[in-house]
Design a protein around this motif. Structure first.
Motif, short mmCIF file in Angstrom:
data_model
loop_
_atom_site.label_atom_id
_atom_site.label_comp_id
_atom_site.label_asym_id
_atom_site.label_seq_id
_atom_site.Cartn_x
_atom_site.Cartn_y
_atom_site.Cartn_z
N GLN A 1 0.83 -1.19 0.00
CA GLN A 1 0.00 0.00 0.00
C GLN A 1 0.87 1.24 0.00
O GLN A 1 2.09 1.18 0.23
N SER A 2 0.24 2.40 -0.27
CA SER A 2 1.00 3.63 -0.47
C SER A 2 1.56 4.20 0.82
O SER A 2 2.63 4.83 0.81
N SER A 3 0.90 4.00 1.96
CA SER A 3 1.36 4.58 3.22
C SER A 3 0.76 3.82 4.38
O SER A 3 -0.02 2.88 4.19
N GLY A 4 1.14 4.21 5.58
CA GLY A 4 0.63 3.58 6.78
C GLY A 4 1.46 2.37 7.18
O GLY A 4 2.49 2.06 6.57
N GLN A 5 1.00 1.70 8.19
CA GLN A 5 1.69 0.52 8.66
C GLN A 5 1.56 -0.62 7.65
O GLN A 5 0.76 -0.56 6.72
N SER A 6 2.33 -1.67 7.83
CA SER A 6 2.34 -2.79 6.89
C SER A 6 1.10 -3.66 7.10
O SER A 6 1.16 -4.74 7.69
N THR A 7 -0.04 -3.13 6.63
CA THR A 7 -1.30 -3.86 6.79
C THR A 7 -1.88 -4.30 5.45
O THR A 7 -3.00 -4.81 5.39
N ALA A 8 -1.12 -4.11 4.38
CA ALA A 8 -1.66 -4.38 3.05
C ALA A 8 -2.10 -5.83 2.89
O ALA A 8 -3.12 -6.13 2.25
N GLN A 9 -1.34 -6.76 3.50
CA GLN A 9 -1.64 -8.18 3.33
C GLN A 9 -2.97 -8.57 3.96
O GLN A 9 -3.58 -9.58 3.58
N ASN A 10 -3.44 -7.74 4.89
CA ASN A 10 -4.67 -8.09 5.60
C ASN A 10 -5.87 -8.21 4.66
O ASN A 10 -6.79 -8.98 4.91
N ALA A 11 -5.86 -7.44 3.59
CA ALA A 11 -7.03 -7.40 2.70
C ALA A 11 -7.19 -8.68 1.90
O ALA A 11 -8.27 -8.94 1.35
N VAL A 12 -6.13 -9.51 1.81
CA VAL A 12 -6.21 -10.72 0.99
C VAL A 12 -6.02 -11.98 1.82
O VAL A 12 -5.94 -13.08 1.27
N LEU A 13 -5.98 -11.85 3.12
CA LEU A 13 -5.87 -13.01 3.97
C LEU A 13 -7.25 -13.58 4.25
O LEU A 13 -8.26 -12.86 4.21
N SER A 14 -7.29 -14.86 4.54
CA SER A 14 -8.56 -15.50 4.85
C SER A 14 -9.08 -15.06 6.22
O SER A 14 -10.28 -15.17 6.49
N ILE A 15 -8.19 -14.56 7.09
CA ILE A 15 -8.60 -14.07 8.40
C ILE A 15 -9.13 -12.65 8.25
O ILE A 15 -8.45 -11.79 7.68
N PRO A 16 -10.35 -12.35 8.68
CA PRO A 16 -10.92 -11.01 8.50
C PRO A 16 -10.06 -9.94 9.17
O PRO A 16 -9.69 -10.04 10.34
N ASN A 17 -9.71 -8.95 8.40
CA ASN A 17 -8.94 -7.80 8.90
C ASN A 17 -8.98 -6.74 7.81
O ASN A 17 -9.55 -6.97 6.74
N CYS A 18 -8.36 -5.60 8.04
CA CYS A 18 -8.42 -4.51 7.07
C CYS A 18 -7.04 -3.92 6.84
O CYS A 18 -6.18 -3.94 7.73
N ALA A 19 -6.87 -3.41 5.64
CA ALA A 19 -5.67 -2.63 5.31
C ALA A 19 -6.05 -1.16 5.39
O ALA A 19 -7.10 -0.75 4.89
N LEU A 20 -5.17 -0.34 6.03
CA LEU A 20 -5.49 1.07 6.25
C LEU A 20 -4.29 1.93 5.91
O LEU A 20 -3.19 1.70 6.41
#
Length: 711
Positions: free
Chosen positions: A88-107
């Motif tokens: 993702q363009s900025s923020g913490q390393s949460t990009a992978q959350n959007a494609v994991l089977s475990i519900p979470n979000c990328a921000l």
């Protein structure tokens, strides 16, 4: 294994009942019906996807009254973004959350033009994207798909319709990565990218293994809690038709790492097909390790008699680590798919298979129903990667197109179309007709060509006009509208039309006249003629009487069904006071006869009319027929066949007679026959009148001694 239904797809109308036939069947899908086709209105078609595929679109479609299926055709696809590397363009390393089977979000941070992207690690045909945004997200600007050749596909039009959670139908082929763009902050909780050409784990046919991922047409499967030493693990993979992973490149390593990272319950180490030898590290099939290496730490030198192999370890971030081959670990097998999914079939098409199991190497053969033509490859093959070659061919309606220009006339669409089974009609220019043996109709065939050949037109030819006895015909041409003039020999009179024309039907019209000896005709009516002539004259008069009687009766029934007879019909036209007698009933005529008219080129015919008998006589009706309206034909037995035009009686004002004027009449005096001054006969071609004597009124008035009143 279910196979797609392949009946023809079109509408059948049968006694106002509408039926539907097989709808489109997409790849990786089959359709189930409660009954065999054709399907009546209200029938439900249920779509089911192959194992591992997700349906995007309606599960059911219904046969409607117009013979069409409701809704759109669904697709059966696999989410190819799951567990794939994202950023993702900025923020913490949460990009992978959007494609994991475990519900979470990328921000991302609240920055302008934020974005998120995923590497699909392969080339996929994308047909839909499902996306869920969090409450902190700004509006999306676009979703872009990048193909392997660098082509970008924008989904901005579909994105404009997005809500917080929805699926958009945006298509792109050979897509390698997808990027989501937002106005500012992007709060992406889930994204699924559906591809129709992705393989399903069941196609690997490894029931004893857990399929980890499918990458570059290879199935990567892990053992189920079973552990073996390196050589035993390699033998187990060989027994499955594969091997421990060989020649792992950077993209494959990434795919394996992301797949293992997404499996939280997996063991910490897995054997791969890399072994240490005195000559260096080699793959299990003997090829040396080249190009790409992903060691957690530099491997130690292999000592004499030492057996080492490589494992992928969770503590090392799934990088490669060295281990003794005698250690028992789970392993990863690299195999090829064993089957393909359902190949699908288009509407109006058919498909047959060389193997109903869709095993690798199976062929599918496509054809179309009559009236449709195949667009695409007729044959598809289940390839080693578990995919069918090429795309589903489409069956389109056959259309012969507009026929070539025709110089002989005009071409008309009989059914308003040039599609299969429809016809065109050739019409020649005026003055010409179709050549003998040629058809004016051509039909569009299943091979997209018009049947037969273009017809040719020639000038209308009537041939020579018929010759007539005792006369001659003069003509200069025999084509359309040409004329022929008939004349009679001396002492013969022409009866009929003197001129005939060549008509559009190729015949001369009207029919030729006849040349009749007028002297003989007159002699037939002379009281001094022979008995034979008298007989012939009487025969003619009787025929005329029958014709007249038939005409009168028909007219009475049509105009006034209540009129009982001709006598009462005559009286309806008389304007005398009650008690007056109609001239038509003043006196009888006992004989049926014909007398010459003036000038002596026609005859006046007298015939009984069916009027009620008066005294001992029977009234007759007199009418005059010009000679060209009478057709006389000499018969072999000496008789004459007479043809007259159809006559129609019309009421005329009655002629005043002595009785109407109050002049005393002798008790047994017979009044003259009614003339056509009282009756008008309208012939086929022209009306004719027989005028009464000019002095008839004077004679009646002179006979009176006292003044009279005209009634």
């Amino acid at each position: 294994m279910m196979t797609p239904v392949t009946w023809l797809s079109f509408t059948i109308h049968n006694n106002s009942n509408t039926f539907c036939l097989q709808p489109d069947v997409p790849e990786n899908c089959h359709v189930i019906f409660a009954q065999p086709g054709p399907y009546p209105e209200g029938t439900v078609a249920k779509y089911n996807c192959a194992l591992g595929y997700e349906r995007i679109g309606p599960e059911e479609r219904t046969c409607q009254a117009d013979g069409k299926w409701s809704g759109k055709v669904p697709i059966c696809a696999i989410d190819v973004a799951q567990n794939k590397p994202a950023e993702q363009s900025s923020g913490q390393s949460t990009a992978q959350n959007a494609v994991l089977s475990i519900p979470n979000c990328a921000l991302t941070d609240s920055a302008k033009s934020s974005w998120w992207s995923v590497d699909l690690l392969g080339n996929f045909n994308i047909r839909a994207i499902s996306i869920t945004l969090g409450h902190l997200s700004s509006d999306l600007v676009d979703i872009r798909m990048e193909s392997g050749n660098g082509t970008m596909t924008s989904c901005s039009r579909e994105v404009s319709l997005l809500k917080n959670s929805t699926t958009i139908h945006c298509s792109g082929d050979s897509v390698t990565s997808v990027m989501v763009h937002a106005e500012s902050r992007l709060h992406l909780c889930s994204i699924k990218i559906y591809a129709t050409n992705a393989q399903s784990p069941w196609q690997c046919a490894l029931p004893s293994m857990d399929v980890l991922t499918i990458h570059e047409n290879n199935c990567y499967s892990t053992s189920k809690m079973e552990k073996l030493d390196w050589k035993a693990a390699q033998k187990r993979c060989l027994d499955l038709g594969g091997s421990l992973p060989l020649r792992i490149d950077e993209e494959t390593q990434t795919a394996l790492k992301t797949a293992l990272s997404g499996s939280q319950q997996s063991p910490s180490f897995y054997w791969i097909g890399l072994m240490g030898t005195n000559s260096g590290w080699r793959w299990a099939d003997g090829d040396p390790l080249e190009h790409f290496e992903d060691w957690y730490e530099e491997p130690v030198e292999v000592k004499e008699g030492e057996a080492l192999a490589a494992v992928m370890g969770r503590p090392a971030g799934w990088k490669w680590m060295t281990s003794s081959q005698s250690v028992w670990n789970p392993w990863v097998c690299q195999t090829k798919p064993k089957f393909c999914t359902s190949p699908g079939v288009s509407a109006n098409g058919r498909v047959v298979f060389s193997s109903q199991s869709y095993a690798i190497g199976t062929y599918s053969f496509y054809s179309c129903e009559p009236g449709f033509q195949l667009i695409g490859d007729q044959r598809r093959r289940c390839q080693a990667d578990g995919r069918w070659s090429s795309n589903i061919p489409v069956c389109q309606p056959v259309d012969c197109g507009a026929p070539s220009e025709w110089l002989h006339g005009t071409i008309h669409l009989v059914n308003g179309s040039t599609a299969y089974g429809h016809q065109i009609e050739y019409r020649c220019k005026k003055g010409t007709t179709m050549e003998d043996g040629q058809s004016a109709i051509r039909q569009c065939g299943a091979d997209s060509t018009w049947s037969g050949e273009e017809p040719k037109c020639v000038e209308i030819e009537c041939g020579n006009p018929p010759q007539i006895p005792n006369g001659e015909v003069i003509f200069s041409n025999t084509t359309l509208n040409s004329s022929a003039v008939y004349t009679c020999d001396e002492n013969y009179r022409l009866i009929g039309h003197s001129k005939s024309f060549c008509s559009e039907n190729g015949n001369w019209h009207p029919v030729p006249p006849i040349c009749y000896d007028i002297v003989t005709l007159k002699a037939m009516n002379d009281s001094s003629s022979s008995d034979k002539n008298i007989f012939l004259c009487l025969l003619i008069a009787i025929i005329l009487a029958a014709v007249a009687l038939f005409g009168f009766k028909a007219y009475q029934r049509v105009k006034d069904p209540m009129v009982p007879n001709f006598n009462s019909w005559i009286k309806r036209g008389v304007v005398c006071p009650p008690g007056g007698k109609s001239p038509a009933s003043d006196g009888p005529r006992h004989l049926v006869y014909a007398t010459p008219s003036q000038p002596p080129d026609s005859m006046i015919y007298y015939a009984p009319t069916g009027i009620s008998m008066i005294e001992s006589g029977m009234p007759v009706t007199q009418f005059e027929v010009p000679p060209h309206m009478v057709h006389l034909q000499q018969l072999p037995n000496g008789n004459i066949h007479v043809t007259l035009p159809t006559v129609r009686p019309v009421i005329r004002p009655s002629v005043l007679n002595a009785a109407h004027l109050g002049i005393p009449q002798p008790p047994h005096r017979a009044a003259p026959s009614p003339t056509s001054s009282q009756l008008l006969y309208s012939f086929d071609h022209e009306p004719l009148y027989d005028q009464p004597p000019d002095n008839i009124y004077e004679e009646l008035i002179t006979a009176r001694d006292t003044q009279h009143t005209v009634c």
